[in-house]
Design an enzyme around this catalytic site. Structure first.
Site, mmCIF file in Angstrom:
data_model
loop_
_atom_site.group_PDB
_atom_site.id
_atom_site.type_symbol
_atom_site.label_atom_id
_atom_site.label_comp_id
_atom_site.label_asym_id
_atom_site.label_seq_id
_atom_site.Cartn_x
_atom_site.Cartn_y
_atom_site.Cartn_z
ATOM 1 N N ASN A 119 0.858 -1.184 0.000
ATOM 2 C CA ASN A 119 0.000 0.000 0.000
ATOM 3 C C ASN A 119 0.898 1.240 0.000
ATOM 4 O OD1 ASN A 119 -1.805 2.051 0.532
ATOM 5 N ND2 ASN A 119 -2.357 1.337 2.585
ATOM 6 N N LYS A 121 0.089 4.256 -0.310
ATOM 7 C CA LYS A 121 -0.580 5.441 0.278
ATOM 8 C C LYS A 121 -0.360 6.662 -0.626
ATOM 9 C CE LYS A 121 -0.299 3.234 4.721
ATOM 10 N NZ LYS A 121 -0.239 3.315 6.165
ATOM 11 N N HIS A 173 -9.571 0.864 4.691
ATOM 12 C CA HIS A 173 -8.298 1.027 5.398
ATOM 13 C C HIS A 173 -8.534 1.970 6.581
ATOM 14 C CE1 HIS A 173 -4.263 2.368 6.363
ATOM 15 N NE2 HIS A 173 -3.839 1.261 5.800
ATOM 16 N N GLU A 212 -7.046 4.425 7.696
ATOM 17 C CA GLU A 212 -6.885 5.869 7.416
ATOM 18 C C GLU A 212 -8.127 6.420 6.721
ATOM 19 O OE1 GLU A 212 -3.090 5.455 5.469
ATOM 20 O OE2 GLU A 212 -2.233 4.868 7.399
ATOM 21 N N GLU A 262 -5.419 -5.123 10.390
ATOM 22 C CA GLU A 262 -4.383 -4.129 10.641
ATOM 23 C C GLU A 262 -4.677 -3.390 11.940
ATOM 24 O OE1 GLU A 262 -2.422 -2.868 6.703
ATOM 25 O OE2 GLU A 262 -4.248 -1.715 6.887
ATOM 26 N N GLY A 277 2.293 2.270 10.808
ATOM 27 C CA GLY A 277 3.213 3.396 10.663
ATOM 28 C C GLY A 277 3.873 3.817 11.965
ATOM 29 N N SER A 331 3.355 -2.099 10.443
ATOM 30 C CA SER A 331 4.805 -2.141 10.692
ATOM 31 C C SER A 331 5.434 -3.494 10.365
ATOM 32 C CB SER A 331 5.121 -1.715 12.130
ATOM 33 O OG SER A 331 4.721 -0.365 12.333
HETATM 34 P P1 PGA Z 1 2.758 0.260 7.710
HETATM 35 O O1 PGA Z 1 1.299 0.442 7.063
HETATM 36 O O2 PGA Z 1 3.332 -1.008 7.145
HETATM 37 O O3 PGA Z 1 3.514 1.476 7.284
HETATM 38 O O4 PGA Z 1 2.548 0.180 9.199
HETATM 39 C C1 PGA Z 1 0.465 -0.658 6.825
HETATM 40 C C2 PGA Z 1 -0.823 -0.189 6.172
HETATM 41 O O5 PGA Z 1 -1.328 0.883 6.562
HETATM 42 O O6 PGA Z 1 -1.360 -0.838 5.259
#
Ligand code: PGA
Length: 250
Positions: free
Chosen positions: A9, A11, A94, A96, A166, A172, A212
């Site tokens: 992803n 983003k 997701h 976010e 997740e 993140g 992460s």
């Molecule tokens: P990250 O994000 O690996 O940077 O923690 C995962 C995601 O949001 O899909």
């Protein structure tokens, strides 16, 4: 056998040239053939990226799509448009999108329906925030997100979906769910699928872990029986790391 999937992803990252360079590096890398790689670039780059991946086994998806079919929905991109430029997958819900764009389970269920009716595969995301875990409410939250987002689907439809767990506190942040925490929740999600659709259907659905995930912890996470791969954010922006994660299955 469930598919082993490593999905990136991206983003809202990368300039046009950087995005092309990244997909070219991924496409030129070697990885275990049985692993299915999917990239989720920003939608504006998808058309060009699908031309590059056309000669590879890499699939392409988008990070968001409209719940509407077509018409006066300024700023939206429909799943049929996405399909017409070669994408086959779409992230839905997701964290976010849930947090910053206030996406709710009922709207996400409509997005899932729209994608399926246009022949795309939804990757339906769920996850609890830290407070919900601290309050020991995480299983209820995930149950609710799954039930309201995808449990209206019939057996055939649900088998055309991928699920991603997740934990929001791990996205993140550099904090990863422990291997045990990931397996515990994946097993719980699979038990919900068993209850609703039976063991055969539940056994055929891939559940990805995200939060992460990186080359140093992927092997342990992917070693769990109910973790079928990863949805990778930060580490998917570096071809070498993304491929190292793809090569982390035992
Ligand atoms: P990250 O994000 O690996 O940077 O923690 C995962 C995601 O949001 O899909």
């Amino acid at each position: 056998m469930r598919k082993k999937i490593v999905a990136g992803n991206w983003k809202m990252n990368k300039s046009h040239d950087e995005a092309i360079e990244l997909i070219q590096s991924i496409a030129a890398s070697s990885y275990e053939e049985s692993i299915h790689l999917i990239v989720f670039p920003p939608t504006v780059y998808v058309s060009e990226i699908t031309k590059i991946t056309a000669s590879t086994e890499i699939s392409v998806g988008v990070q968001n799509s409209s719940q509407y079919d077509a018409g006066a929905y300024t700023g939206e991109v429909s799943s049929s448009m996405i399909k017409s430029i070669g994408a086959e997958y779409a992230l839905v819900g997701h964290s976010e999108r849930r947090e910053y764009f206030n996406e709710q389970n009922d709207e996400l269920a409509q997005k899932v329906n729209q994608l399926l009716s246009d022949g795309l595969t939804p990757v339906y995301c769920c996850g609890e925030v830290l407070k919900e875990r601290e309050d020991e409410n995480h299983f209820n939250i995930i149950k609710n997100q799954i039930e309201e987002g995808v449990f209206h689907l019939n057996e055939n439809q649900i088998q055309n979906c991928i699920l991603a767990y997740e934990p929001v506190w791990a996205i993140g942040t550099g904090v990863t769910a422990s291997s045990g925490q990931a397996q515990e929740m994946h097993q719980f999600i699979r038990s919900l699928l068993v209850e609703k659709y039976g063991i055969d259907v539940a056994d055929s659905i891939s559940i990805l872990y995200g939060g992460s995930c990186k080359p140093s912890n992927a092997k342990e996470l992917f070693g769990n029986p109910d973790v079928d791969g990863g949805l990778i954010g930060g580490a998917s922006l570096v071809a070498e790391d993304f491929i190292a994660i793809a090569n982390s299955f035992g």
